[in-house]
Write an enzyme that holds these catalytic residues in place. Structure first.
Site, PDB file in Angstrom:
ATOM      1  N   LYS A 102       0.930  -1.347  -0.027  1.00 23.91           N
ATOM      2  CA  LYS A 102      -0.134   0.062  -0.004  1.00 23.91           C
ATOM      3  C   LYS A 102       0.846   1.163   0.162  1.00 23.91           C
ATOM      4  CE  LYS A 102      -4.189  -1.628   1.383  1.00 23.91           C
ATOM      5  NZ  LYS A 102      -4.158  -3.143   2.015  1.00 23.91           N
ATOM      6  N   GLU A 124      -9.324   7.301   3.434  1.00 22.03           N
ATOM      7  CA  GLU A 124     -10.316   6.313   4.035  1.00 22.03           C
ATOM      8  C   GLU A 124      -9.554   5.135   4.557  1.00 22.03           C
ATOM      9  OE1 GLU A 124      -9.931   6.281   0.687  1.00 22.03           O
ATOM     10  OE2 GLU A 124      -9.508   3.984   0.771  1.00 22.03           O
ATOM     11  N   SER A 390       1.815  -9.716  -0.959  1.00 26.96           N
ATOM     12  CA  SER A 390       1.358  -8.319  -0.706  1.00 26.96           C
ATOM     13  C   SER A 390       1.558  -7.742   0.506  1.00 26.96           C
ATOM     14  CB  SER A 390      -0.291  -8.238  -0.849  1.00 26.96           C
ATOM     15  OG  SER A 390      -0.853  -9.158  -0.065  1.00 26.96           O
TER      16      SER A 390
HETATM   17  C1  LIG Z   1      -5.044  -3.986   1.775  1.00 28.23           C
HETATM   18  C2  LIG Z   1      -4.522  -5.248   1.406  1.00 28.23           C
HETATM   19  C3  LIG Z   1      -4.858  -6.133   0.538  1.00 28.23           C
HETATM   20  C4  LIG Z   1      -6.130  -5.774  -0.363  1.00 28.23           C
HETATM   21  O1  LIG Z   1      -5.929  -4.663  -1.297  1.00 28.23           O
HETATM   22  P1  LIG Z   1      -6.011  -4.837  -2.733  1.00 28.23           P
HETATM   23  O2  LIG Z   1      -6.225  -3.412  -3.140  1.00 28.23           O
HETATM   24  O3  LIG Z   1      -6.765  -5.728  -3.410  1.00 28.23           O
HETATM   25  O4  LIG Z   1      -4.280  -5.054  -2.994  1.00 28.23           O
HETATM   26  C5  LIG Z   1      -4.037  -7.231   0.258  1.00 28.23           C
HETATM   27  N1  LIG Z   1      -2.811  -7.652   1.107  1.00 28.23           N
HETATM   28  C6  LIG Z   1      -2.468  -6.809   2.101  1.00 28.23           C
HETATM   29  C7  LIG Z   1      -1.251  -7.066   2.814  1.00 28.23           C
HETATM   30  C8  LIG Z   1      -3.064  -5.543   2.170  1.00 28.23           C
HETATM   31  O5  LIG Z   1      -2.732  -4.689   3.216  1.00 28.23           O
END
Ligand SMILES: *Cc1c(COP(=O)(O)O)cnc(C)c1O
Length: 405
Positions: A102, A124, A390
């Protein structure tokens, strides 16, 4: 809706989306109330002016390197590979500053906000991860930050509220609507409308009216660009598949986008199957959703026959959103990417397996991608699999404790 799939696929591969209307084939666009049109138009002009400006790119790349910690590594995962009968590579966004992808989007938009002359930033947050990334990025660029967060989410994610406040952000409790992410987005937009010249709205995923899905994709595509080069350098070729979890879809589109023209690389998005296929039991928008408008974009979403948005559920708060970015709707409609859902229990098993086999505590969101990868390996023996990691799972320890045993 009739789709000329072949034609849409060709345009997709040629990189023609979004078009001048901010559309991805039939999806996307900008469906906002009259009061927001001016703010969106100014943002679009700002994005067109700055995003590919050499000076802005230099500034962004310097922050990505020195502050975020890019490039993130591509890690071979031989012990998982042995278990699955596959060759597994991990793109490590968990090692980026604040522990997830993010931050790529947050710092990019914070720098853009400065160029646009904003005096304050609103954001948000649902689970709090985007709020933390925004708070950190705003501190870094020296802009005050106010984060709208549903009252229910604030109670569920108290440690992230504390992190945001420590990073200098003001967290505003949203007591209207569903008191979760959906209401928080509405409130942030309302704030933006009230002073569109001074305020910049830092949206957290590849959703919303144009130009947000485009802006977020461009900022997150650094994941796929790096990974594509790294896997060629380290393994000798392209992957057979790139796999990512999908909430709003930002980490997935960031990983997928640079591979779209590589026809031999499959793209697999993994959604949250929750604890069932019924109404309110999951948040698998592409798998179970239908077209409609939410938060300014025409895409797939989870709503009932009366157009009422459904409640969603996932063990991972970051996947708990009833919509999905419009480019994913097009990737699914054209068959260029496929999507599946993984339930809570299967995601938990995948998280434990990754800890055991590779010594990496992944986020619960990310665990969905690993579970999807395991299924893919069962059907494609020996495949070279690229997984988008992610985020890291330290934030999930309380949830993991609750589900132990
Ligand atoms: C917020 C988040 C997601 C999901 O958000 P996307 O916009 O679909 O990428 C996935 N993995 C982690 C670790 C997150 O913090």
């Amino acid at each position: 809706m009739s789709l000329d799939k072949e034609k849409l696929l060709q345009s997709l591969v040629n990189g023609e989306y979004p078009d001048a209307q901010g559309r991805y084939g039939p999806f996307g666009g900008r469906y906002v109330p009259e009061t927001l049109v001016g703010a969106f138009t100014r943002l679009e002009e700002g994005v067109d002016k700055w995003l590919n400006d050499g000076n802005f790119r230099d500034e962004l790349n310097t922050e990505l390197k020195n502050w975020v910690g890019r490039p993130t590594p591509l890690t071979p995962a031989p012990r998982l590979g042995e278990r699955w009968g596959a060759e597994v590579w991990l793109k490590r966004e968990d090692l980026a500053h604040t522990g997830a992808h993010k931050i790529n989007n947050a710092i990019g938009q914070a720098l853009l906000a400065k160029r646009l002359g904003a005096k304050r930033i609103v954001a948000e947050t649902g689970a709090g991860q985007h709020g933390v990334a925004s708070a950190a990025a705003c501190a870094r660029v020296g802009l005050p930050c106010e984060v709208y967060m549903g009252q229910i989410d604030m109670a569920r994610q108290a440690p992230n509220v504390d992190r945001m406040q420590r990073l200098g952000a003001k967290v505003i409790a949203v007591t209207t609507g569903d008191r979760t992410l959906r209401a928080a987005i509405d409130e942030a937009m309302r704030d933006w409308v009230a002073s569109p010249n001074d305020t910049y709205y830092l949206l957290g995923s590849a959703v919303g009216g144009h130009p947000y899905p485009y802006l977020v994709r461009e900022l997150q595509s650094v994941i796929g660009r790096e990974a594509r080069q790294q896997i060629i350098d380290q393994s000798g070729g392209l992957p057979d598949v790139a796999i990512a979890c999908v909430g709003g879809g930002s980490n997935a589109i960031g990983l997928f986008h640079p591979f779209i023209a590589d026809g031999k690389t499959d793209l697999l998005g993994v959604e949250a199957g929750g604890h069932g296929n019924g109404l309110g039991e999951h948040s698998a928008t592409v798998v179970h959703g239908r077209p409609g408008v939410l938060h300014g974009t025409y895409s797939l979403l989870l709503h009932d026959d009366d157009g009422q948005i459904q409640e969603t559920h996932s063990i991972s708060a970051g996947l708990d959103y009833p919509g999905v970015g419009p480019e994913h709707a097009l990737l699914a409609a054209t068959g260029r990417a496929s999507y599946c859902a993984v339930d809570d229990q299967t995601a938990l098993l995948a998280l434990n397996e990754c800890c055991e086999a590779e010594g990496i505590l992944i986020a619960l969101e990310t665990a969905h991608a690993f579970a999807g990868a395991r299924l893919y390996a069962q059907e494609h023996a020996g495949a070279r699999i690229l997984i988008g990691v992610s985020g890291r799972g330290d934030k999930d320890l309380a949830t993991l404790l609750e589900h132990a045993g």
